[in-house]
Design a protein around this motif. Structure first.
Motif, PDB file in Angstrom:
ATOM      1  N   ARG A 172      65.999   8.645   0.914  1.00 51.93           N
ATOM      2  CA  ARG A 172      67.245   9.359   0.612  1.00 51.93           C
ATOM      3  C   ARG A 172      68.046   8.628  -0.477  1.00 51.93           C
ATOM      4  O   ARG A 172      68.528   9.251  -1.424  1.00 51.93           O
ATOM      5  CB  ARG A 172      68.073   9.482   1.910  1.00 51.93           C
ATOM      6  CG  ARG A 172      69.307  10.366   1.756  1.00 51.93           C
ATOM      7  CD  ARG A 172      70.043  10.445   3.066  1.00 51.93           C
ATOM      8  NE  ARG A 172      69.235  11.077   4.116  1.00 51.93           N
ATOM      9  CZ  ARG A 172      69.219  12.394   4.303  1.00 51.93           C
ATOM     10  NH1 ARG A 172      69.958  13.184   3.544  1.00 51.93           N
ATOM     11  NH2 ARG A 172      68.492  12.922   5.250  1.00 51.93           N
ATOM     12  N   ALA A 173      68.172   7.306  -0.304  1.00 52.06           N
ATOM     13  CA  ALA A 173      68.907   6.516  -1.299  1.00 52.06           C
ATOM     14  C   ALA A 173      68.225   6.604  -2.656  1.00 52.06           C
ATOM     15  O   ALA A 173      68.888   6.689  -3.707  1.00 52.06           O
ATOM     16  CB  ALA A 173      68.986   5.059  -0.837  1.00 52.06           C
ATOM     17  N   ALA A 174      66.886   6.612  -2.669  1.00 53.45           N
ATOM     18  CA  ALA A 174      66.149   6.682  -3.937  1.00 53.45           C
ATOM     19  C   ALA A 174      66.467   7.981  -4.669  1.00 53.45           C
ATOM     20  O   ALA A 174      66.661   8.002  -5.886  1.00 53.45           O
ATOM     21  CB  ALA A 174      64.649   6.590  -3.664  1.00 53.45           C
ATOM     22  N   GLN A 175      66.561   9.064  -3.907  1.00 58.77           N
ATOM     23  CA  GLN A 175      66.873  10.355  -4.533  1.00 58.77           C
ATOM     24  C   GLN A 175      68.265  10.366  -5.133  1.00 58.77           C
ATOM     25  O   GLN A 175      68.494  10.959  -6.200  1.00 58.77           O
ATOM     26  CB  GLN A 175      66.746  11.466  -3.499  1.00 58.77           C
ATOM     27  CG  GLN A 175      65.299  11.876  -3.322  1.00 58.77           C
ATOM     28  CD  GLN A 175      65.163  13.198  -2.603  1.00 58.77           C
ATOM     29  OE1 GLN A 175      66.065  14.023  -2.652  1.00 58.77           O
ATOM     30  NE2 GLN A 175      64.040  13.383  -1.936  1.00 58.77           N
ATOM     31  N   THR A 176      69.205   9.674  -4.435  1.00 63.31           N
ATOM     32  CA  THR A 176      70.555   9.583  -4.980  1.00 63.31           C
ATOM     33  C   THR A 176      70.532   8.848  -6.327  1.00 63.31           C
ATOM     34  O   THR A 176      71.183   9.250  -7.299  1.00 63.31           O
ATOM     35  CB  THR A 176      71.474   8.836  -3.991  1.00 63.31           C
ATOM     36  OG1 THR A 176      71.225   9.360  -2.701  1.00 63.31           O
ATOM     37  CG2 THR A 176      72.920   9.000  -4.362  1.00 63.31           C
ATOM     38  N   GLU A 177      69.782   7.749  -6.361  1.00 64.62           N
ATOM     39  CA  GLU A 177      69.688   6.974  -7.608  1.00 64.62           C
ATOM     40  C   GLU A 177      69.138   7.849  -8.739  1.00 64.62           C
ATOM     41  O   GLU A 177      69.610   7.797  -9.863  1.00 64.62           O
ATOM     42  CB  GLU A 177      68.763   5.762  -7.414  1.00 64.62           C
ATOM     43  CG  GLU A 177      69.272   4.713  -6.437  1.00 64.62           C
ATOM     44  CD  GLU A 177      70.595   4.103  -6.869  1.00 64.62           C
ATOM     45  OE1 GLU A 177      70.773   3.872  -8.095  1.00 64.62           O
ATOM     46  OE2 GLU A 177      71.470   3.865  -6.009  1.00 64.62           O
ATOM     47  N   LEU A 178      68.139   8.640  -8.387  1.00 68.16           N
ATOM     48  CA  LEU A 178      67.538   9.529  -9.387  1.00 68.16           C
ATOM     49  C   LEU A 178      68.555  10.524  -9.909  1.00 68.16           C
ATOM     50  O   LEU A 178      68.679  10.755 -11.108  1.00 68.16           O
ATOM     51  CB  LEU A 178      66.379  10.312  -8.773  1.00 68.16           C
ATOM     52  CG  LEU A 178      64.985   9.717  -8.854  1.00 68.16           C
ATOM     53  CD1 LEU A 178      63.993  10.666  -8.181  1.00 68.16           C
ATOM     54  CD2 LEU A 178      64.581   9.480 -10.299  1.00 68.16           C
ATOM     55  N   ARG A 179      69.297  11.105  -8.953  1.00 66.09           N
ATOM     56  CA  ARG A 179      70.255  12.135  -9.339  1.00 66.09           C
ATOM     57  C   ARG A 179      71.346  11.554 -10.209  1.00 66.09           C
ATOM     58  O   ARG A 179      71.794  12.164 -11.161  1.00 66.09           O
ATOM     59  CB  ARG A 179      70.834  12.802  -8.077  1.00 66.09           C
ATOM     60  CG  ARG A 179      71.496  14.146  -8.364  1.00 66.09           C
ATOM     61  CD  ARG A 179      71.774  14.911  -7.104  1.00 66.09           C
ATOM     62  NE  ARG A 179      70.568  15.317  -6.406  1.00 66.09           N
ATOM     63  CZ  ARG A 179      70.270  14.953  -5.162  1.00 66.09           C
ATOM     64  NH1 ARG A 179      71.108  14.193  -4.476  1.00 66.09           N
ATOM     65  NH2 ARG A 179      69.166  15.354  -4.600  1.00 66.09           N
ATOM     66  N   ARG A 180      71.768  10.334  -9.893  1.00 66.11           N
ATOM     67  CA  ARG A 180      72.825   9.692 -10.667  1.00 66.11           C
ATOM     68  C   ARG A 180      72.328   9.232 -12.036  1.00 66.11           C
ATOM     69  O   ARG A 180      73.098   8.856 -12.887  1.00 66.11           O
ATOM     70  CB  ARG A 180      73.333   8.442  -9.921  1.00 66.11           C
ATOM     71  CG  ARG A 180      74.259   8.760  -8.780  1.00 66.11           C
ATOM     72  CD  ARG A 180      75.347   7.691  -8.692  1.00 66.11           C
ATOM     73  NE  ARG A 180      75.649   7.347  -7.327  1.00 66.11           N
ATOM     74  CZ  ARG A 180      75.384   6.158  -6.787  1.00 66.11           C
ATOM     75  NH1 ARG A 180      74.798   5.213  -7.513  1.00 66.11           N
ATOM     76  NH2 ARG A 180      75.692   5.913  -5.559  1.00 66.11           N
ATOM     77  N   GLY A 181      71.023   9.211 -12.184  1.00 69.72           N
ATOM     78  CA  GLY A 181      70.485   8.744 -13.449  1.00 69.72           C
ATOM     79  C   GLY A 181      70.311   7.244 -13.496  1.00 69.72           C
ATOM     80  O   GLY A 181      70.018   6.677 -14.547  1.00 69.72           O
ATOM     81  N   GLN A 182      70.529   6.552 -12.365  1.00 70.81           N
ATOM     82  CA  GLN A 182      70.351   5.096 -12.338  1.00 70.81           C
ATOM     83  C   GLN A 182      68.876   4.744 -12.449  1.00 70.81           C
ATOM     84  O   GLN A 182      68.500   3.741 -13.019  1.00 70.81           O
ATOM     85  CB  GLN A 182      70.904   4.510 -11.031  1.00 70.81           C
ATOM     86  CG  GLN A 182      72.376   4.761 -10.808  1.00 70.81           C
ATOM     87  CD  GLN A 182      73.237   4.015 -11.800  1.00 70.81           C
ATOM     88  OE1 GLN A 182      72.864   2.955 -12.276  1.00 70.81           O
ATOM     89  NE2 GLN A 182      74.385   4.588 -12.123  1.00 70.81           N
ATOM     90  N   ALA A 183      68.049   5.629 -11.881  1.00 67.70           N
ATOM     91  CA  ALA A 183      66.610   5.421 -11.969  1.00 67.70           C
ATOM     92  C   ALA A 183      65.985   6.669 -12.575  1.00 67.70           C
ATOM     93  O   ALA A 183      66.543   7.760 -12.467  1.00 67.70           O
ATOM     94  CB  ALA A 183      66.036   5.183 -10.580  1.00 67.70           C
ATOM     95  N   MET A 184      64.861   6.470 -13.279  1.00 72.78           N
ATOM     96  CA  MET A 184      64.191   7.628 -13.838  1.00 72.78           C
ATOM     97  C   MET A 184      63.008   8.044 -12.975  1.00 72.78           C
ATOM     98  O   MET A 184      62.443   9.113 -13.166  1.00 72.78           O
ATOM     99  CB  MET A 184      63.727   7.344 -15.259  1.00 72.78           C
ATOM    100  CG  MET A 184      64.895   7.155 -16.201  1.00 72.78           C
ATOM    101  SD  MET A 184      64.385   7.077 -17.903  1.00 72.78           S
ATOM    102  CE  MET A 184      64.038   8.797 -18.203  1.00 72.78           C
ATOM    103  N   ALA A 185      62.624   7.147 -12.048  1.00 71.84           N
ATOM    104  CA  ALA A 185      61.508   7.481 -11.167  1.00 71.84           C
ATOM    105  C   ALA A 185      61.684   6.748  -9.853  1.00 71.84           C
ATOM    106  O   ALA A 185      62.362   5.712  -9.799  1.00 71.84           O
ATOM    107  CB  ALA A 185      60.189   7.078 -11.819  1.00 71.84           C
ATOM    108  N   ALA A 186      61.140   7.327  -8.815  1.00 70.49           N
ATOM    109  CA  ALA A 186      61.202   6.671  -7.506  1.00 70.49           C
ATOM    110  C   ALA A 186      59.805   6.704  -6.901  1.00 70.49           C
ATOM    111  O   ALA A 186      59.117   7.737  -6.956  1.00 70.49           O
ATOM    112  CB  ALA A 186      62.195   7.388  -6.602  1.00 70.49           C
ATOM    113  N   LEU A 187      59.412   5.552  -6.348  1.00 71.74           N
ATOM    114  CA  LEU A 187      58.115   5.485  -5.674  1.00 71.74           C
ATOM    115  C   LEU A 187      58.401   5.367  -4.185  1.00 71.74           C
ATOM    116  O   LEU A 187      59.022   4.398  -3.752  1.00 71.74           O
ATOM    117  CB  LEU A 187      57.336   4.260  -6.196  1.00 71.74           C
ATOM    118  CG  LEU A 187      55.895   4.135  -5.709  1.00 71.74           C
ATOM    119  CD1 LEU A 187      55.038   5.265  -6.263  1.00 71.74           C
ATOM    120  CD2 LEU A 187      55.322   2.781  -6.122  1.00 71.74           C
TER     121      LEU A 187
END
Lengths: 312, 374
Positions: B90-105
């Protein structure tokens, strides 16, 4: 019999349904200055473009310097000089480069070119201007440079399309001096203008109206033919109110406001100067002076237009 | 030489010499032809980079086992990815949405257990797809890492692990500049050539000097040749400039024949000059000629040449359109010659296409030029 420099027979040109020039016939002798007069849109430029081989005639034929303009336009182009309405020079280049380019365009070879360029520079009064950028020259000088470029290759016939538009009177006078010199040395000049005073320089003039050639002769003969009476100029103040009184006088053939005065054409036998003056004063004119004037080409032009209109 | 040919050459020379004088007098022409390409090449070469490094990636480790940590280490072991702190999916998806990360594994719980049991143990890769190009690169990189990792973990202790080796031919570092310079060269040549000819000929119409020329013995062919030759020379100079800049500043190799590069350039330029001529014959005024010239050269050479978007990725209708875009053939020829090597044989089809375009467009322009003078 020597061949005419220009010979047009029934020359005409249409643009779609519009008849720009309607079946014009005339001939111009070698060494003659021939003036072509008419209002804007009367067909002057169209005629000149046909004679220069730029436009194909829709009807009729024309021979220039011995070549048929429809069949041998390239031979015509090599034999003529042409100066179009906007003196089409390269304004970003110096005077010298313009002369060099047009010399090259007419195929004047390397060594002959500088000699000839110096000659025309001298003739057209452009001495010392070689390095000047053309765009910085006043209109009068540009006009003479355009002329110089058009005569580099010693054309037999020179076509000038409204060469003196936008040029001041003194420059026009200088320009015409060069034109007369060229004609004296045998060049045939075909010039269009709507300055009627310039037409006096021409040996013969043709009057164009609505695509037709409505009159053609020497200026003196045209004046005799079209202005039969005498011409008078009435000057004074408040003349606008007096026009109907003047028109009612006997022997008045034509009548035109002219500057601040009135220009009258009158039948000499019926003309009574004292009676006209009295009539003007009674109608409200003040300080009235009536004087005899020479008929001008303007009188001719208006008379010729008046006669041509019913036919048109 | 007959005097007829002599006069012809003299008139062409007079036209060309005049054009050179115009160019010398007008610094804008030289700017468009020589300074603009340098600036654009530097901007596009450095700025328009498709190379990505240190992609922010978040690992959501739901397993917290030795095996899952080992996998994460493998991912961050390359310079391609940089770690973004994260805990669960869930936290990884938030990071993605915020643009902090471009990919999540996302590594699910039970990852190590499944692996040890010898079964398939899928992990989930979430990629920000808003930039398609970057997304594709991320997937490719992760895929390569996972295969390599999976191979080394396969567990046959005495046999060498199955090694997956991804290698890119001809542009091993996948550097954009190598790919871009040939494209940019085509683009710049197209704009300058079309624009400059369109302008110079429209100027003659506008000035009225065209009528003056037609009233002289100078023929249409002489005008066309006199106008085009100086700009052809200028265009070749431009090509030389772009190529030398590419090889020195961007280390673009030239594996193939250098003379063939210039042959392709010459054919391309001739076509572009013809296009400029056609535009100005139709437009007859400088303003319209500028607009039409820029539009007709810029858009196809930028978008339909394969310089930015691979032609194979376009919808079929655009793919069909590229067939008549000469920039396509030049881009292909330059890329082939520079990156792959070879000579005439490898670009023969491109040369043929460029030649055909040049012949057709010049014929069309000259014909049209003639007809409108009545």
């Amino acid at each position: 019999m020597s061949e005419m420099a220009i010979e047009a027979v029934g020359l005409g040109r249409d643009f779609g349904a519009f008849r720009a020039v309607t079946d014009v016939s005339f001939s111009v002798e070698a060494g003659e200055i021939f003036g072509y007069l008419g209002a804007n849109g009367a067909g002057k430029s169209t005629t000149i473009r046909m004679l220069c081989g730029l436009l194909l005639p829709s009807r009729g034929t024309a021979r220039v310097a011995g070549f048929d303009v429809g069949q041998k336009p390239e031979a015509v182009k090599a034999a003529i000089g042409y100066m179009s309405q906007k003196f089409s020079l390269y304004l970003d280049l110096p005077v010298r480069d313009n002369l060099d380019f047009f010399g090259g365009a007419y195929g004047i070879s390397g060594r002959a070119l500088p000699r000839r360029a110096a000659e025309v520079t001298e003739l057209c009064g452009l001495g010392g201007l070689g390095p000047r950028i053309t765009g910085t020259l006043p209109a009068g000088l540009r006009q003479r440079l355009a002329l110089a470029c058009a005569i580099l290759h010693r054309p037999a016939v020179l076509f000038l399309d409204e060469p003196t538009a936008c040029v001041d009177p003194q420059a026009r006078r200088l320009f015409w001096r060069v034109i007369r010199q060229l004609a004296a040395s045998g060049t045939t000049i075909f010039v269009t203008t709507h300055y009627l005073d310039e037409a006096e320089y021409c040996r013969r003039i043709g009057l164009m109206a609505a695509g037709r050639l409505i009159a053609l002769d020497t200026p003196a003969a045209l004046k005799r033919a079209y202005v039969p009476g005498r011409v008078f100029l009435v000057r004074g103040e408040n003349l606008a109110a007096t026009t109907s009184a003047v028109r009612a006088q006997p022997g008045i053939l034509a009548f035109e406001p002219f500057g601040a005065g009135l220009h009258l054409q009158a039948e000499p036998a019926l003309w009574n100067e004292a009676s006209v003056k009295l009539a003007v004063e009674r109608a409200g004119g003040r300080e009235v002076v009536v004087e005899a004037a020479d008929p001008s080409l303007e009188d001719v032009f208006l008379a010729a237009l008046g006669r041509a209109e019913p036919a048109a | 030489m007959t005097s007829r040919q002599g006069r012809f050459l003299r008139r062409v020379a007079a036209m060309a010499a005049k054009e050179v004088l115009h160019i010398r007098r007008d610094p804008r022409t030289l700017y468009i032809a020589l300074a603009l390409p340098v600036i654009m090449l530097l901007l596009l070469g450095f700025g328009l980079s498709f190379d990505i490094e240190r992609i922010p990636l978040v690992v959501a480790d739901g397993d917290r086992s030795a095996a899952s940590r080992e996998l994460a280490r493998a991912v961050f072991g390359s310079r391609d990815f940089a770690a973004v702190a994260g805990s669960d999916a869930r936290a990884a998806q938030t990071e993605l949405r915020r643009g902090q990360a471009m990919a999540a594994l996302v590594i699910p719980a039970g990852f190590a257990r499944e692996l040890d049991a010898g079964r398939d143990s899928p992990v989930q890769l979430l990629v920000d797809g808003s930039d398609g190009n970057t997304a594709r690169q991320i997937m490719g990189k992760i895929d390569a890492i996972l295969r390599a990792h999976g191979g080394s973990r396969a567990g046959f202790a005495d046999s060498p692990p199955l090694a997956v080796k991804v290698s890119t031919l001809w542009n091993p570092a996948s550097r954009s500049a190598l790919f871009m310079v040939p494209g940019v060269a085509a683009y710049l040549l197209a704009i300058a050539a079309v624009l400059l000819t369109a302008l110079t000929i429209a100027a003659e119409w506008e000035r009225g000097s065209m009528e003056q020329l037609f009233a002289s013995p100078v023929g249409r062919l002489e005008i066309v040749l006199g106008k085009l030759l100086p700009y052809l020379a200028l265009g070749m100079l431009q090509l030389l400039l772009v190529i030398s800049l590419g090889t020195t500043v961007f280390d673009v190799p030239i594996h193939g024949s250098l003379p063939m590069i210039f042959v392709a350039g010459l054919l391309f330029l001739t076509g572009m000059l013809g296009q400029g001529l056609l535009v100005s014959v139709l437009a007859r005024n400088q303003l319209v000629a500028t607009q039409a010239g820029a539009l007709s050269s810029l858009v196809p050479s930028l978008l339909l040449s394969g310089m930015l978007v691979p032609i194979e990725n376009m919808p079929w209708i655009l793919q069909a359109l590229t067939v008549v875009v000469p920039a396509r053939y030049l881009v292909h020829a330059l890329r082939t010659l520079m990156l792959k090597g070879g000579g005439f044989q490898v670009i023969a089809l491109d040369l043929l296409a460029l030649l055909a375009f040049a012949v057709v467009i010049l014929a069309l322009a000259t014909l049209r030029f003639k007809r409108r003078l009545a």
